[in-house]
Scaffold this motif. Structure first.
Motif, mmCIF file in Angstrom:
data_model
loop_
_atom_site.group_PDB
_atom_site.id
_atom_site.type_symbol
_atom_site.label_atom_id
_atom_site.label_comp_id
_atom_site.label_asym_id
_atom_site.label_seq_id
_atom_site.Cartn_x
_atom_site.Cartn_y
_atom_site.Cartn_z
ATOM 1 N N PRO A 1 -2.128 1.796 6.085
ATOM 2 C CA PRO A 1 -1.181 2.763 5.168
ATOM 3 C C PRO A 1 -1.400 4.264 5.883
ATOM 4 C CG PRO A 1 -3.063 2.112 3.858
ATOM 5 C CD PRO A 1 -3.230 1.101 4.942
ATOM 6 N N ARG A 2 -0.568 4.983 5.669
ATOM 7 C CA ARG A 2 -0.748 6.226 6.272
ATOM 8 C C ARG A 2 -1.156 7.142 5.062
ATOM 9 N NH1 ARG A 2 3.815 9.683 4.811
ATOM 10 N NH2 ARG A 2 5.386 8.855 3.495
ATOM 11 N N VAL A 3 -1.790 8.197 5.604
ATOM 12 C CA VAL A 3 -2.162 9.401 4.530
ATOM 13 C C VAL A 3 -1.009 10.140 3.938
ATOM 14 C CG1 VAL A 3 -3.259 11.700 4.532
ATOM 15 C CG2 VAL A 3 -4.457 9.815 5.778
ATOM 16 N N VAL A 4 -1.128 9.947 2.783
ATOM 17 C CA VAL A 4 0.125 10.651 2.085
ATOM 18 C C VAL A 4 -0.074 11.864 1.330
ATOM 19 C CG1 VAL A 4 1.574 8.457 1.988
ATOM 20 C CG2 VAL A 4 -0.135 9.029 -0.149
ATOM 21 N N GLY A 5 -1.504 12.312 1.144
ATOM 22 C CA GLY A 5 -1.964 13.321 0.670
ATOM 23 C C GLY A 5 -3.120 13.876 0.901
ATOM 24 N N LEU A 6 -3.250 15.168 1.039
ATOM 25 C CA LEU A 6 -4.550 15.865 1.392
ATOM 26 C C LEU A 6 -4.724 17.075 0.053
ATOM 27 C CD1 LEU A 6 -6.735 16.365 3.288
ATOM 28 C CD2 LEU A 6 -5.488 18.203 4.516
ATOM 29 N N ILE A 7 -5.760 16.774 -0.616
ATOM 30 C CA ILE A 7 -6.146 17.546 -1.387
ATOM 31 C C ILE A 7 -7.435 18.339 -1.321
ATOM 32 C CG2 ILE A 7 -6.291 17.787 -4.119
ATOM 33 C CD1 ILE A 7 -3.524 16.756 -3.095
ATOM 34 N N GLY A 8 -7.403 19.554 -1.621
ATOM 35 C CA GLY A 8 -8.507 20.459 -1.246
ATOM 36 C C GLY A 8 -9.663 20.471 -2.370
ATOM 37 N N TYR B 1 0.796 -1.265 -0.123
ATOM 38 C CA TYR B 1 0.015 -0.023 -0.075
ATOM 39 C C TYR B 1 0.763 1.252 -0.006
ATOM 40 C CZ TYR B 1 -3.824 -3.048 1.228
ATOM 41 O OH TYR B 1 -4.957 -4.136 1.253
ATOM 42 N N LEU B 2 0.653 1.993 -1.125
ATOM 43 C CA LEU B 2 1.423 3.405 -1.239
ATOM 44 C C LEU B 2 0.998 4.208 -0.065
ATOM 45 C CD1 LEU B 2 2.334 3.372 -4.926
ATOM 46 C CD2 LEU B 2 3.657 2.263 -3.104
ATOM 47 N N GLY B 3 -0.227 4.230 0.255
ATOM 48 C CA GLY B 3 -0.790 5.304 1.012
ATOM 49 C C GLY B 3 -2.382 5.773 0.624
ATOM 50 N N ILE B 4 -2.643 6.536 1.575
ATOM 51 C CA ILE B 4 -4.233 7.028 1.537
ATOM 52 C C ILE B 4 -4.124 8.256 0.942
ATOM 53 C CG2 ILE B 4 -6.584 7.483 2.175
ATOM 54 C CD1 ILE B 4 -5.551 4.967 4.283
ATOM 55 N N VAL B 5 -4.819 8.697 -0.048
ATOM 56 C CA VAL B 5 -5.144 10.034 -0.469
ATOM 57 C C VAL B 5 -6.325 10.632 -0.234
ATOM 58 C CG1 VAL B 5 -4.928 11.938 -2.302
ATOM 59 C CG2 VAL B 5 -3.434 9.788 -2.427
ATOM 60 N N VAL B 6 -6.414 11.749 0.681
ATOM 61 C CA VAL B 6 -7.901 12.315 1.105
ATOM 62 C C VAL B 6 -8.124 13.278 0.087
ATOM 63 C CG1 VAL B 6 -9.196 13.388 3.002
ATOM 64 C CG2 VAL B 6 -7.515 11.767 3.647
ATOM 65 N N ASN B 7 -8.977 13.100 -0.830
ATOM 66 C CA ASN B 7 -9.330 14.061 -1.934
ATOM 67 C C ASN B 7 -10.581 14.939 -1.480
ATOM 68 O OD1 ASN B 7 -8.604 15.025 -4.312
ATOM 69 N ND2 ASN B 7 -10.009 13.787 -5.240
#
Length: 417
Positions: A374-381, A345-351
């Protein structure tokens, strides 16, 4: 001239430098990970040590340039320039050019095994396509230009639940970094053709060749012939797309008759891998055989380091994404166990995140952060630029390269690279 103003033990020096030379200096220093003042210091030292001045540099239109040098270096430089009968501006330009020539741009570090990123979630509408395109664009940006990137500690700050819950909009910490310069293939694996349409390409015709045909063992030509470049002016022929075809709606049915069907996507894309550093697959919102094939394609291969390839899961900060996440990870974990393979798992992106939506959004974000692995690797607004880019059928990083979403995509690409 020099002034008492100092940075640490250095003296501030003010002179002039041609705009292009100043830009080249800024980019090259960033490529080598050193401060501009250290590069200028080394350039002046080397120039002063030469037997004579180097070839003249065109300094027409030179603008004000300031830096910090060790005490006494500027005075030594002034004396050497006077002895050589060159102006301070010309001497400084020659010094910077000498440093640039002595420190060429480093080669892009390419993976020994083509990386495979599977962007997935069986829930539709979470923005998998936007993340696929954004990450691919960020990976393919020019290494000979600087781009605004949100630094990791700013991401960590953004993920603090207390800040999110309070709705505080603290300024992001931004750094200008050279592009990653990767050769990237985006694969539209969704029969709805969203990625293809959003990037301004045409879906493949039903009566022609397609990725589906190659996976089903019925190719009608070379898959390379279907690949199209995306915005060559911006990405320098480093970003390509394999368009989708509506025939992918029939893929699961066709795969049911294929031997070793979980490897069908890998067999189809294997001939293309030598041409790319990274292949990113935009998966359909499905848990069928096509998702098995995608997950298998993202497995860790022999000789590949953990975390180089694998699944990048896109979610939103709301409850239904959590339910879909459980179904997806169960499918991937079952495939791992059944076939005895490693799928990272490369990570979670919260989009599409917006803290103004209140408790549901902020508490859901905290739930994703709490997973850890997996950790959160991105937070996109959830901002307007992405929607506008889709409407214009342009890559986000071409349409709005300085937008907060573009800055976040670059940070995400670095988090998983």
């Amino acid at each position: 001239m020099s002034s008492p103003a100092s940075s640490g033990d250095r003296d501030k020096v003010v002179s002039k430098l041609p705009g292009q030379l100043r830009q080249d200096l800024k980019i090259r220093a960033a490529q080598h990970g050193i401060e501009i003042q250290a590069a200028v210091e080394q350039g002046i030292r080397d120039w002063c040590a030469l037997a004579s001045a180097t070839e003249p540099v065109d300094t027409a239109g030179a603008d004000s340039f300031s830096t910090f040098l060790p005490p006494g270096q500027w005075e030594t430089f002034r004396k050497v320039a006077a002895d050589r009968s060159v102006s301070l501006i010309q001497g400084l330009a020659q010094s910077v050019r000498l440093w640039l020539d002595s420190n060429p741009a480093p080669d892009v570090e390419r993976p020994s095994v083509t990386r495979r990123v599977i962007v997935c979630n069986q829930k539709g509408g979470v923005g998998k396509t936007a993340i696929t395109a954004g990450v691919g664009e960020a990976l393919a940006e020019s290494p000979n230009a600087l781009h605004a990137v949100r630094v990791s500690k700013a991401l960590a700050k953004a993920l603090r639940a207390s800040d999110a819950a309070a709705g505080e909009d603290e300024p992001l910490e931004i750094e200008s970094l050279p592009g990653l310069g990767m050769r990237v293939l985006l694969v539209d694996f969704d029969p709805q053709c969203h990625l293809t349409n959003q990037l301004g390409a045409a879906p493949l015709p039903m009566n022609g060749d397609s990725l589906t045909n190659h996976m089903a063992g019925d190719p009608k030509g070379d898959l390379r012939d279907l690949v199209v470049p995306i915005d060559e002016e911006t990405f320098g022929n480093r970003l390509h797309l394999l368009p989708a075809c509506n025939d992918a709606f029939l893929l699961d049915v066709r795969l049911s008759a294929v031997r070793a069907r979980e490897a069908a996507l890998e067999r189809a894309l294997a001939p293309l891998e030598a041409d790319y550093d990274v292949i990113i697959v935009d998966c359909p919102p499905s848990l069928g055989l096509s998702m098995d094939a995608a997950a298998y394609y993202g497995r860790r291969r022999d000789g590949e380091k953990p975390g180089q390839s694998g699944a990048l899961i896109v979610v939103q900060a709301e409850d239904s994404s959590a339910d879909a996440y459980e179904l997806l990870t169960t499918q991937i974990d079952d495939l791992r166990d059944d076939l005895q393979i490693d799928i990272d798992y490369l990570g979670i992106v919260v989009n599409l995140y917006d803290s103004r939506r209140g408790y549901i959004a902020t508490s859901s974000l905290q739930g994703w952060v709490d997973i850890k692995n997996p950790r959160v690797v991105g937070l996109i607004g959830d901002l307007k630029e992405q929607k506008e880019a889709v409407r214009m059928k342009q890559p986000l990083l071409s349409y709005a390269p300085k937008s907060q979403q573009a800055i976040g995509m670059r940070a995400l690409a670095r988090e998983i690279s």
